[in-house]
Design an enzyme around this catalytic site. Structure first.
Site, short mmCIF file in Angstrom:
data_model
loop_
_atom_site.label_atom_id
_atom_site.label_comp_id
_atom_site.label_asym_id
_atom_site.label_seq_id
_atom_site.Cartn_x
_atom_site.Cartn_y
_atom_site.Cartn_z
N GLY A 165 -14.96 9.06 -13.25
CA GLY A 165 -15.54 9.38 -11.95
C GLY A 165 -15.91 10.84 -11.78
O GLY A 165 -15.94 11.62 -12.73
N HIS A 192 -12.67 11.66 -18.86
CA HIS A 192 -14.04 12.15 -18.73
C HIS A 192 -13.95 13.60 -18.27
O HIS A 192 -13.40 13.88 -17.19
CB HIS A 192 -14.80 11.34 -17.67
N GLU A 195 -18.42 16.92 -18.19
CA GLU A 195 -19.70 16.24 -18.01
C GLU A 195 -20.43 16.83 -16.81
O GLU A 195 -21.60 17.20 -16.89
CB GLU A 195 -19.47 14.74 -17.78
N ASP A 273 -22.49 4.64 -23.18
CA ASP A 273 -21.95 4.81 -21.84
C ASP A 273 -22.20 3.58 -20.97
O ASP A 273 -21.35 2.71 -20.88
CB ASP A 273 -22.54 6.08 -21.21
N ASP A 274 -23.36 3.52 -20.31
CA ASP A 274 -23.71 2.40 -19.42
C ASP A 274 -25.13 1.92 -19.76
O ASP A 274 -26.08 2.22 -19.03
CB ASP A 274 -23.64 2.83 -17.96
#
Length: 336
Positions: A165, A192, A195, A273-274
């Site tokens: 997040g 994470h 980033e 990732d997505d």
């Protein structure tokens, strides 16, 4: 031209809810809601950039969550993600799921886990090893993160925990109790970091929490001391170039720091990732690197080896996958 789908690959950074193929998502929306989505969404355009992280997150609420709220939504999504891994010949994958969302969508957690574990076994029988990481959402409370670690730490299918997040608004430090609880249970931890913020978030994760696997970490290049720390501690970076480009976390694909970090001896890996919302799966990401960054087969091999060394595997399996990768690369590697 080399078919990268045949390359034995490893992916360390893949979000379950952001990994189904768009064609399957379209079919699900038509089947369940009678809605016909476009064959190619606008955010797949090469020049598309998300306005901000919130705009990206909104796509999950608009397209993924309605699917997951149908009786068979999770089963359909999980099966498609596994099919995609098999289609790409991904031999090892670390997949992050968020059980908190399962509960929010009113789905049965037990059915979710049973389905996920059955699909992991199906993948294993087809030579794809999947390790599940439970995603801890920064946007939820620390208490909730602790709760989900407590609820899932004894599941044999859970390999570890990943803090996800917006790291700008929600830094990692308050989540130490949840992460330490996971560590005490013998699970792998990831975060994470670097980033959306500067290299200080990477430094904190590595020095204070002892993390050896960082999601993204692109801002490390801003601080030579952090680069040295990553190199000395043998920290693996899960780099996601298209994701970073589309979310404006790097100025352009050509300026992504993965090559520079690799040159400096940092252990980089390549990930999608997505892919549902970035339009590029792992095979596609590797293809982009060859086409747009003039990356060689030797570099792809090195980065895949980095992933396999970090992978949660017994040494015999690791050795076999390394040998398989070596054999494949001999086909595409130019003779010296």
């Amino acid at each position: 031209m080399l078919d990268l789908d045949t390359m034995p690959k490893a992916e360390l950074h893949l979000h379950l809810e952001g990994a189904p193929r768009w064609s399957t998502l379209r079919s699900a929306h038509f089947q369940h809601y009678g809605v016909e989505l476009p064959k190619t969404p606008p955010w797949y355009a090469s020049d598309f950039r998300f306005a901000n992280f919130s705009a990206f997150q909104a796509l999950f609420k608009q397209y993924i969550h309605p699917w997951l709220q149908t009786p068979n939504g999770y089963a359909e999504l999980i099966q498609d993600v596994v099919d995609s891994l098999l289609q790409q010949n991904i031999r090892y994958a670390e997949v992050v799921c968020v059980p908190a969302l399962v509960e929010q969508h009113g789905a049965s957690l037990e059915h979710f886990w049973n389905t996920l574990e059955a699909e992991i076994e199906r993948a294993r029988l087809q030579k794809c090893i999947i390790r599940i990481f439970v995603g801890l959402m920064r946007t939820h409370s620390v208490e909730e993160a602790v709760y989900w670690v407590q609820q899932t730490r004894t599941r044999t299918s859970v390999a570890g925990f990943d803090l996800l997040g917006d790291e700008v608004v929600y830094p990692a430090e308050p989540f130490r109790p949840a992460l330490e609880l996971g560590q005490e249970a013998g699970k792998r931890l990831k975060i994470h970091a670097g980033e959306m913020t500067g290299p200080e978030s990477i430094q904190f994760a590595v020095e204070t929490l002892g993390i050896t696997q960082i999601g993204h970490g692109t801002s490390a290049m801003r601080n030579p001391e952090v680069v040295a720390l990553l190199r000395e501690r043998q920290v693996t970076l899960e780099m996601c170039p298209t994701s970073n480009e589309r979310l404006r976390n790097v100025s352009s694909y050509n300026d992504h720091p993965l090559l520079a970090l690799d040159d400096l001896g940092v252990l980089v890996t390549i990930n999608s990732d997505d892919p549902t919302f970035f339009g590029v799966n792992l095979s596609g990401e590797l293809s982009r690197l060859i086409t747009e960054r003039q990356v060689t087969i030797r570099q792809l091999k090195r980065w895949t080896q980095n992933a396999l060394r970090q992978a949660i595997l017994d040494e015999s399996t690791r050795s076999n996958l390394m040998a398989e990768l070596e054999a494949w690369c001999l086909i595409g590697e130019p003779s010296s």
